[in-house]
Motif scaffolding. Structure first.
Motif, mmCIF file in Angstrom:
data_model
loop_
_atom_site.group_PDB
_atom_site.id
_atom_site.type_symbol
_atom_site.label_atom_id
_atom_site.label_comp_id
_atom_site.label_asym_id
_atom_site.label_seq_id
_atom_site.Cartn_x
_atom_site.Cartn_y
_atom_site.Cartn_z
ATOM 1 N N PRO A 1 0.957 -1.491 -0.029
ATOM 2 C CA PRO A 1 0.005 -0.112 0.043
ATOM 3 C C PRO A 1 0.981 1.173 -0.145
ATOM 4 O O PRO A 1 2.094 1.303 0.228
ATOM 5 C CB PRO A 1 -1.000 -0.059 1.179
ATOM 6 N N LEU A 2 0.201 2.337 -0.518
ATOM 7 C CA LEU A 2 0.913 3.710 -0.586
ATOM 8 C C LEU A 2 1.116 4.090 1.046
ATOM 9 O O LEU A 2 0.183 4.150 1.684
ATOM 10 C CB LEU A 2 0.050 4.611 -1.228
ATOM 11 N N ALA A 3 2.092 4.741 1.157
ATOM 12 C CA ALA A 3 2.268 5.364 2.460
ATOM 13 C C ALA A 3 1.556 6.668 2.759
ATOM 14 O O ALA A 3 1.145 7.124 3.784
ATOM 15 C CB ALA A 3 3.656 5.483 2.774
ATOM 16 N N SER A 4 1.303 7.425 1.556
ATOM 17 C CA SER A 4 0.722 8.671 1.691
ATOM 18 C C SER A 4 0.304 8.954 0.388
ATOM 19 O O SER A 4 0.690 8.362 -0.965
ATOM 20 C CB SER A 4 1.786 9.684 1.725
ATOM 21 N N TRP A 5 -0.700 9.881 -0.050
ATOM 22 C CA TRP A 5 -1.363 10.162 -1.491
ATOM 23 C C TRP A 5 -0.256 10.795 -2.186
ATOM 24 O O TRP A 5 -0.421 11.075 -3.385
ATOM 25 C CB TRP A 5 -2.451 11.189 -1.049
ATOM 26 N N ARG A 6 0.868 11.368 -1.548
ATOM 27 C CA ARG A 6 2.042 11.948 -2.317
ATOM 28 C C ARG A 6 2.595 10.914 -3.237
ATOM 29 O O ARG A 6 3.274 11.427 -4.129
ATOM 30 C CB ARG A 6 2.888 12.559 -1.252
ATOM 31 N N ASP A 7 2.612 9.659 -2.873
ATOM 32 C CA ASP A 7 3.178 8.687 -3.657
ATOM 33 C C ASP A 7 2.343 8.378 -4.816
ATOM 34 O O ASP A 7 2.835 7.589 -5.770
ATOM 35 C CB ASP A 7 3.408 7.533 -3.034
ATOM 36 N N ARG A 8 1.123 8.655 -5.027
ATOM 37 C CA ARG A 8 0.361 8.365 -5.924
ATOM 38 C C ARG A 8 0.510 8.936 -7.562
ATOM 39 O O ARG A 8 0.770 8.373 -8.426
ATOM 40 C CB ARG A 8 -1.240 8.536 -5.683
ATOM 41 N N PRO A 9 1.023 10.368 -7.499
ATOM 42 C CA PRO A 9 1.227 11.024 -8.749
ATOM 43 C C PRO A 9 2.102 10.345 -9.828
ATOM 44 O O PRO A 9 2.264 10.181 -10.977
ATOM 45 C CB PRO A 9 1.612 12.197 -8.537
ATOM 46 N N ALA A 10 3.106 9.565 -9.192
ATOM 47 C CA ALA A 10 4.137 9.021 -9.684
ATOM 48 C C ALA A 10 3.919 8.033 -10.632
ATOM 49 O O ALA A 10 4.287 7.297 -11.467
ATOM 50 C CB ALA A 10 5.450 8.371 -8.689
ATOM 51 N N GLU A 11 2.533 7.214 -10.233
ATOM 52 C CA GLU A 11 1.958 6.120 -10.990
ATOM 53 C C GLU A 11 0.809 6.676 -11.490
ATOM 54 O O GLU A 11 0.055 5.601 -11.884
ATOM 55 C CB GLU A 11 2.073 4.887 -9.893
ATOM 56 N N ALA A 12 0.411 7.848 -11.583
ATOM 57 C CA ALA A 12 -0.914 8.003 -12.125
ATOM 58 C C ALA A 12 -1.354 7.487 -13.633
ATOM 59 O O ALA A 12 -0.290 7.526 -14.180
ATOM 60 C CB ALA A 12 -1.037 9.741 -12.321
ATOM 61 N N GLY A 13 -2.696 7.137 -13.567
ATOM 62 C CA GLY A 13 -3.072 6.275 -14.775
ATOM 63 C C GLY A 13 -2.816 5.070 -14.795
ATOM 64 O O GLY A 13 -3.652 4.234 -15.636
ATOM 65 N N ARG A 14 -2.132 4.361 -13.795
ATOM 66 C CA ARG A 14 -2.153 2.942 -13.316
ATOM 67 C C ARG A 14 -3.177 2.542 -12.352
ATOM 68 O O ARG A 14 -3.401 3.177 -11.337
ATOM 69 C CB ARG A 14 -0.725 2.409 -12.940
ATOM 70 N N PHE A 15 -3.646 1.535 -12.588
ATOM 71 C CA PHE A 15 -4.815 0.993 -11.843
ATOM 72 C C PHE A 15 -4.274 0.668 -10.545
ATOM 73 O O PHE A 15 -3.104 -0.191 -10.354
ATOM 74 C CB PHE A 15 -5.574 -0.419 -12.444
ATOM 75 N N ARG A 16 -4.559 0.956 -9.444
ATOM 76 C CA ARG A 16 -4.475 0.232 -7.977
ATOM 77 C C ARG A 16 -5.659 0.153 -7.238
ATOM 78 O O ARG A 16 -6.488 0.864 -7.041
ATOM 79 C CB ARG A 16 -3.467 1.359 -7.215
ATOM 80 N N PRO A 17 -5.719 -1.115 -6.518
ATOM 81 C CA PRO A 17 -6.898 -1.343 -5.961
ATOM 82 C C PRO A 17 -7.021 -0.361 -4.707
ATOM 83 O O PRO A 17 -6.339 -0.369 -3.768
ATOM 84 C CB PRO A 17 -6.798 -2.680 -5.459
ATOM 85 N N MET A 18 -8.078 0.060 -4.396
ATOM 86 C CA MET A 18 -8.328 1.291 -3.455
ATOM 87 C C MET A 18 -9.910 1.233 -3.079
ATOM 88 O O MET A 18 -10.740 0.395 -3.871
ATOM 89 C CB MET A 18 -8.070 2.634 -3.759
#
Length: 280
Positions: A191-208
């Motif tokens: 899992p992501l530690a923070s929302w700040r880690d999401r932009p680096a993989e934006a556009g890729r599916f991740r179960p949330m």
């Protein structure tokens, strides 16, 4: 053969030229988000609570009994979940709706078909439905069958239009959730530690999974979400003395973001809201 080879080469060259031109062309500025009156937030909360009530006011959380699954396949559930799927873009919803309409038709025809609405997951479709039904346009909330993809749009707006974005991300330790906010958790193995880690993989599916906060009280935030125990269910999140969501137990999805809902709290509506809150 030579003509074919030459034609293929020309097409490849043309494709490269077009790609280069696209990269060189300046990106057109995006339309900034618009503001909404406070009534939209109130309507959003009414819709979320009404949907929860239609599913039987189920609740999940620490100390509560385990909920049985299968409610999504009940007779009354079919049109409800269908409405949620109709709120997401057609290209995302078409196959899911077609498969489950076929299963439902078989049920009605006397040929039992298990698994109506059992796949794909519809929790993001539920959040999209609530936003759309409340009157939030797709520019301000990008409806999607994936929480990760509407979150990408939220994060992009927050970065590009911080003063006007209707939703802002916060770490769980940085904001006590309020009614209308989203509590978002990561269901992946890493899992992501923070929302700040999401932009680096934006556009890729991740179960949330994200839930909509209905209300808070000392020690708890009550948030409603879809596809929890195959229903629209209220989840109880334990909070500390300051109202921050506490870390969950082992095996539970990790809460990595609290999405602040600023609908009705941005100019020109903000002054009116502050006055009404003081009067209240």
């Amino acid at each position: 053969m030579r003509r074919t080879a030459r034609s293929a080469a020309r097409l490849a060259s043309l494709a490269l030229l077009l790609a280069a031109a696209a990269c060189a062309a300046p990106a057109s500025p995006r339309e900034p988000p618009i503001a909404y009156p406070p009534s939209v937030r109130a309507r959003m909360l009414r819709i979320a609570e009404a949907e929860w009530a239609e599913w039987g006011r189920l609740a999940a959380g620490p100390g509560l009994p385990h909920l049985s699954s299968g409610a999504e396949g009940a007779i009354e559930a079919f049109p409800r979940v269908l409405a949620y799927w109709r709120a997401v873009p057609e290209e995302e919803a078409t196959s899911a709706i077609a498969r489950n309409r076929a299963r439902w038709s078989a049920e009605l025809g006397g040929t039992p078909r298990e698994g109506v609405w059992s796949e794909p997951a519809w929790s993001a479709a539920f959040v999209s439905y609530v936003m759309r039904a409340a009157g939030v346009d797709e520019r301000e909330f990008h409806p999607s069958a994936s929480h990760a993809f509407y979150l990408d749009a939220i994060l992009r707006d927050a970065a590009e239009f911080p003063a006007r974005a209707p939703f802002l991300p916060h770490d769980p330790a940085g904001r006590a959730p309020e009614p209308g906010d989203l509590i978002c958790a990561d269901r992946s193995r890493r899992p992501l530690a923070s929302w700040r880690d999401r932009p680096a993989e934006a556009g890729r599916f991740r179960p949330m999974h994200c839930d909509i906060v209905l209300r808070t009280a000392p020690g708890v935030a009550e948030a409603v979400g879809g596809n929890v125990a195959d229903a629209v269910t209220l989840t109880l999140y334990a909070t500390d003395a300051a109202g921050m969501v506490l870390p969950r137990g082992p095996g539970e999805p990790v809460v990595f973001a609290i999405i602040e809902n600023r609908l009705g709290r941005l100019p020109p509506f903000q002054p009116a809201l502050i006055i009404s809150e003081r009067r209240g």
